[in-house]
Structures are given as C-alpha cells and as structure tokens.
Design a protein around this motif. Structure first.
Motif, mmCIF file in Angstrom:
data_model
loop_
_atom_site.group_PDB
_atom_site.id
_atom_site.type_symbol
_atom_site.label_atom_id
_atom_site.label_comp_id
_atom_site.label_asym_id
_atom_site.label_seq_id
_atom_site.Cartn_x
_atom_site.Cartn_y
_atom_site.Cartn_z
ATOM 1 N N GLU A 14 0.834 -1.208 0.000
ATOM 2 C CA GLU A 14 0.000 0.000 0.000
ATOM 3 C C GLU A 14 0.868 1.258 0.000
ATOM 4 O OE1 GLU A 14 -3.930 1.819 2.234
ATOM 5 O OE2 GLU A 14 -2.732 0.297 3.251
ATOM 6 N N ARG A 15 1.888 1.294 0.833
ATOM 7 C CA ARG A 15 2.766 2.464 0.872
ATOM 8 C C ARG A 15 3.528 2.631 -0.433
ATOM 9 N NH1 ARG A 15 6.403 3.489 6.011
ATOM 10 N NH2 ARG A 15 6.985 5.160 4.580
ATOM 11 N N SER A 16 4.074 1.534 -0.946
ATOM 12 C CA SER A 16 4.885 1.605 -2.165
ATOM 13 C C SER A 16 4.047 2.015 -3.364
ATOM 14 C CB SER A 16 5.546 0.249 -2.431
ATOM 15 O OG SER A 16 6.364 -0.142 -1.347
ATOM 16 N N VAL A 17 2.880 1.401 -3.512
ATOM 17 C CA VAL A 17 2.023 1.696 -4.656
ATOM 18 C C VAL A 17 1.508 3.131 -4.593
ATOM 19 C CG1 VAL A 17 -0.210 1.149 -5.717
ATOM 20 C CG2 VAL A 17 1.381 -0.690 -5.122
ATOM 21 N N ASN A 18 1.161 3.611 -3.404
ATOM 22 C CA ASN A 18 0.697 5.000 -3.284
ATOM 23 C C ASN A 18 1.757 5.983 -3.749
ATOM 24 O OD1 ASN A 18 -1.842 4.370 -2.324
ATOM 25 N ND2 ASN A 18 -1.302 4.587 -0.158
ATOM 26 N N ILE A 19 3.004 5.726 -3.388
ATOM 27 C CA ILE A 19 4.095 6.612 -3.825
ATOM 28 C C ILE A 19 4.232 6.567 -5.349
ATOM 29 C CG2 ILE A 19 6.599 6.955 -3.786
ATOM 30 C CD1 ILE A 19 6.520 5.985 -0.846
ATOM 31 N N MET A 20 4.165 5.368 -5.906
ATOM 32 C CA MET A 20 4.342 5.247 -7.355
ATOM 33 C C MET A 20 3.145 5.810 -8.117
ATOM 34 S SD MET A 20 6.340 1.594 -7.708
ATOM 35 C CE MET A 20 7.223 2.025 -9.208
ATOM 36 N N GLU A 21 1.957 5.700 -7.557
ATOM 37 C CA GLU A 21 0.778 6.296 -8.186
ATOM 38 C C GLU A 21 0.897 7.820 -8.228
ATOM 39 O OE1 GLU A 21 -2.789 4.803 -9.244
ATOM 40 O OE2 GLU A 21 -0.949 3.924 -10.044
ATOM 41 N N ASN A 22 1.497 8.404 -7.194
ATOM 42 C CA ASN A 22 1.660 9.859 -7.129
ATOM 43 C C ASN A 22 2.902 10.353 -7.864
ATOM 44 O OD1 ASN A 22 -0.669 10.366 -5.544
ATOM 45 N ND2 ASN A 22 0.415 9.728 -3.698
ATOM 46 N N ASN A 23 3.738 9.418 -8.288
ATOM 47 C CA ASN A 23 4.964 9.761 -9.039
ATOM 48 C C ASN A 23 5.060 8.848 -10.255
ATOM 49 O OD1 ASN A 23 6.671 11.671 -7.028
ATOM 50 N ND2 ASN A 23 5.650 10.069 -5.839
ATOM 51 N N PRO A 24 4.291 9.138 -11.299
ATOM 52 C CA PRO A 24 4.187 8.217 -12.441
ATOM 53 C C PRO A 24 5.475 8.008 -13.229
ATOM 54 C CG PRO A 24 3.047 10.286 -12.886
ATOM 55 C CD PRO A 24 3.410 10.298 -11.438
ATOM 56 N N HIS A 25 6.512 8.793 -12.936
ATOM 57 C CA HIS A 25 7.788 8.607 -13.619
ATOM 58 C C HIS A 25 8.624 7.505 -12.977
ATOM 59 C CE1 HIS A 25 8.802 11.075 -10.160
ATOM 60 N NE2 HIS A 25 10.080 10.797 -10.340
ATOM 61 N N LEU A 26 8.295 7.120 -11.738
ATOM 62 C CA LEU A 26 9.111 6.138 -11.017
ATOM 63 C C LEU A 26 8.996 4.758 -11.651
ATOM 64 C CD1 LEU A 26 8.469 7.036 -7.264
ATOM 65 C CD2 LEU A 26 10.523 7.518 -8.614
ATOM 66 N N ALA A 27 10.143 4.075 -11.764
ATOM 67 C CA ALA A 27 10.176 2.714 -12.321
ATOM 68 C C ALA A 27 10.288 1.663 -11.237
ATOM 69 C CB ALA A 27 11.350 2.576 -13.291
ATOM 70 N N LEU A 28 10.949 2.021 -10.130
ATOM 71 C CA LEU A 28 11.254 1.047 -9.074
ATOM 72 C C LEU A 28 11.274 1.751 -7.733
ATOM 73 C CD1 LEU A 28 12.444 -1.746 -8.068
ATOM 74 C CD2 LEU A 28 14.701 -0.810 -8.606
ATOM 75 N N ILE A 29 10.736 1.084 -6.735
ATOM 76 C CA ILE A 29 10.808 1.591 -5.376
ATOM 77 C C ILE A 29 11.306 0.449 -4.484
ATOM 78 C CG2 ILE A 29 8.419 0.978 -4.766
ATOM 79 C CD1 ILE A 29 8.277 3.699 -3.289
ATOM 80 N N PHE A 30 12.177 0.767 -3.522
ATOM 81 C CA PHE A 30 12.651 -0.273 -2.611
ATOM 82 C C PHE A 30 12.765 0.301 -1.210
ATOM 83 C CE2 PHE A 30 16.571 1.868 -3.663
ATOM 84 C CZ PHE A 30 17.421 1.694 -2.583
ATOM 85 N N CYS A 31 12.767 -0.588 -0.230
ATOM 86 C CA CYS A 31 12.813 -0.167 1.166
ATOM 87 C C CYS A 31 13.934 -0.894 1.891
ATOM 88 C CB CYS A 31 11.473 -0.466 1.849
ATOM 89 S SG CYS A 31 11.075 -2.231 1.949
ATOM 90 N N ASP A 32 14.171 -0.484 3.126
ATOM 91 C CA ASP A 32 15.102 -1.213 3.983
ATOM 92 C C ASP A 32 14.385 -2.452 4.527
ATOM 93 O OD1 ASP A 32 17.482 -1.753 5.195
ATOM 94 O OD2 ASP A 32 17.308 -0.219 6.760
ATOM 95 N N HIS A 33 15.104 -3.312 5.225
ATOM 96 C CA HIS A 33 14.471 -4.540 5.702
ATOM 97 C C HIS A 33 15.078 -5.001 7.022
ATOM 98 C CE1 HIS A 33 17.961 -7.027 4.552
ATOM 99 N NE2 HIS A 33 18.036 -6.269 3.473
ATOM 100 N N TRP A 34 14.310 -5.795 7.729
ATOM 101 C CA TRP A 34 14.772 -6.462 8.937
ATOM 102 C C TRP A 34 15.539 -7.719 8.562
ATOM 103 C CZ3 TRP A 34 14.162 -3.829 13.289
ATOM 104 C CH2 TRP A 34 13.089 -2.925 13.406
ATOM 105 N N ILE A 35 16.390 -8.156 9.471
ATOM 106 C CA ILE A 35 16.980 -9.487 9.398
ATOM 107 C C ILE A 35 16.260 -10.349 10.429
ATOM 108 C CG2 ILE A 35 19.055 -10.890 9.699
ATOM 109 C CD1 ILE A 35 19.274 -9.077 7.315
ATOM 110 N N ILE A 36 15.754 -11.500 9.987
ATOM 111 C CA ILE A 36 15.101 -12.427 10.920
ATOM 112 C C ILE A 36 15.831 -13.762 10.877
ATOM 113 C CG2 ILE A 36 12.843 -11.323 10.771
ATOM 114 C CD1 ILE A 36 11.987 -13.487 8.792
ATOM 115 N N ASP A 37 15.694 -14.526 11.957
ATOM 116 C CA ASP A 37 16.343 -15.833 11.984
ATOM 117 C C ASP A 37 15.412 -16.891 11.394
ATOM 118 O OD1 ASP A 37 14.454 -16.487 13.918
ATOM 119 O OD2 ASP A 37 15.872 -16.481 15.588
#
Length: 322
Positions: free
Chosen positions: A100-123
């Motif tokens: 939801e967060r990623s798509v909302n950003i891309m919907e508001n910025n139609p020039h964007l090709a790729l969006i990525f985020c940071d991540h947790w490390i889990i065991d």
C-alpha cells in the motif's frame, strides 16, 4: 480503475518457509492483489501448501523443466495482470503495509520505475534480529540514503544499497523482459539493479523496514555451492564486456577476481579439483593473489592431503579471505 498489484513468489524445493511468505502476501492492507507462486521444481509438496490456503487471489504455476529464478519470474510477469509487481522470495516476509505504501508513492509519481525499502533481518524462526538489522543497514550504506529518488544511483548500486527482490516494487510497464538472461543465475536481484541503473530509470527509496530477510542454513548465501559466485562472475563479466559503467572498471575487475576465487574455492571444497584448478590458474596469473596461489597448490596435492588441509584450516583460512 482500481490499482492491482502482483506478488510473484519464486519457489524451488524448499517447503519450510513458503507458507509464511504466502501468509505475509495475503495479509497486505492493499487488498486488490494477485499472488503467483512459480515453482521451478514442480514439487507436489509446494503445490499442496498453495492449495491449502483456498484463496482465489493465489495461483500456483510449475515449471516442468528448471528455468532458473529470473526466467521463471519473467514468465510470471508476462502472465500477471497487475500494474505493479513485487517478487517475494519464498523464505522472506513483507509487512502488511508494504504494498500500500509503495504503490501510493508510485501512483503519485508516475515517472518512477522502481521503489525499494530497507528490511529487517530475521532468523530461521522469524524472530527479528535488531542489532544485525542495524549493522546490515550500515554495511550496505543505506543509513546514508534519505527517502526519495536516488541522487547517485551508480554509487548506490556499487555500494550494494539498492535492494531488489522482496523489498522492491516494479512498475510493470517499464520492466524490460528482454534482459532476463538465464546465465544470470541466482543473482537476479543484482542483475535487475544493474539493468535499472544502466537504463537510468528513476528509483525511489523508503528508509522504513517494510520487509524481512530470513537468514538460515538453507539459503543460497549459506549453501557453500558455486552457484552464487558463478552468477556474480557472469554479471560483472557482462558489465565489463559491455562497458556499462566504465568509471567502475577497476572495482568490477576486483569483484570478478573475488567471485572467481570463491567459485574455485567452492569446487575445491566439494572435491572437484580439476574445475577448481581451471579457475585458480587465471587468478594466479592475472591477480597474483596469495589466496589463489594457495588454492592452486591445494589442487595439485593428493586428494587425501588437500582434504586434510581444508578440514584443518578451512574455518580460519577461508573465513579470513572472503
């Protein structure tokens, strides 16, 4: 028209975590989704896990012959109906608000090709490793990245900051399916990052950790096989040959040398000394590295001696030369 997002989950043999990955996909706050599990092992067990969810948004697809992760995902992209695509590894997780967060950003910025985020490390049990997560963010220089479009994507690429895979969302209309080379192997994430940066496609970063990368004994990075370094050798060799990033040629050569050594090391450890020797030899000639010289000498020793040396020295020697 309501936005539709596609979650592609590539699977191969492993069954322990794929159910968790599917559950995290189905839990998205963006409800208009489709999930395609692409099984490159044609496993009845993986099919049964998918069938157990009884959710119309989930589709199982199997390859009768092994195609590799990049080609499998490429085929799933062609079949997908979503305007946005994410590839969720079968052992990773995404947070409920990730799409939801990623798509909302891309919907508001139609020039964007790729969006990525940071991540947790889990065991292996799914428990978040806080200190390891923080050190991982620092190691890959994401602590210096502000939210928004990348200002220097080439530096971010070679710093390893761009995380493509379970942490990213692609705009389907800008995906170049012609670049899905099978020889890319298991490093499809690195390859896609290279393609996007070389193509100068706009990339956006979210510093929040909206995904979880699982560390466990069955992961590709811990497998001890030559598949990972072989994939890196191909990709960096391609970058060098095609001169995609000429200002980075010195660094690319170093990474080719490192990947070649690791490929040879994996073959030596597994007992394939003939193939290991073929890889160590050019490393000795071109890079004059002490570790390559030692590896080459080990290839020349009788199997019983080289095996004994590896068993005695592997922990110290090999852990220090990565």
């Amino acid at each position: 028209m309501e936005v539709l997002a596609t979650i592609i989950i590539p699977a191969f043999r492993r069954t322990r975590y794929v159910g968790d990955a599917i559950r995290s996909a189905l839990a998205q706050t963006l409800q208009n989704i489709e999930i395609i599990v692409v099984d490159d092992s044609d496993s009845e067990d993986i099919k049964n896990i998918c069938d157990s969810f009884e959710d119309a948004r989930l589709t199982y697809r199997s390859n009768k012959i092994r195609l590799g992760v990049l080609v499998s995902c490429n085929n799933a992209v062609s079949e997908s109906n979503g305007q946005y695509i994410t590839v969720l590894n079968d052992d990773d997780l995404i947070a409920p608000e990730f799409l939801e967060r990623s798509v909302n950003i891309m919907e508001n910025n139609p020039h964007l090709a790729l969006i990525f985020c940071d991540h947790w490390i889990i065991d292996e049990y799914g428990i978040i490793q806080n200190e390891l997560s923080d050190s991982n963010t620092t190691y890959w220089h994401r602590d210096y990245l502000a939210e928004g479009g990348l200002k220097n994507p080439v530096e971010a690429l070679f710093n390893g900051s761009i995380s493509v895979g379970s942490t990213s969302v692609f705009r389907k209309s800008l995906i170049n399916t012609s670049m899905a080379y099978k020889d890319v192997g298991v490093c499809a994430d690195l390859w896609m990052a290279c393609v996007y940066v070389h193509s100068q496609l706009p990339i956006y970063y979210i510093p929040d950790r909206l995904a979880s990368y699982r560390v466990h004994g069955d992961s590709e990075t811990n497998g001890g096989t030559p598949r990972l370094p072989d994939s890196e050798r191909y990709i960096y060799g391609f970058l060098l040959h095609e001169q995609w990033f000429p200002d980075k040629n010195e660094l690319i050569n170093k990474r080719i040398a490192n990947a070649t050594f690791r490929s040879a090391k994996a073959r030596l450890v597994s007992g394939n000394k003939k193939e290991a020797r073929k890889l160590f030899a050019p490393c000795v000639k071109k890079y004059r590295s002490l570790r390559c010289v030692i590896g080459f000498i080990l290839c020349m020793l009788p199997h019983s001696l080289s095996t004994r040396f590896i068993s005695l020295k592997r922990k110290n020697f090999y852990s220090n030369i990565r």
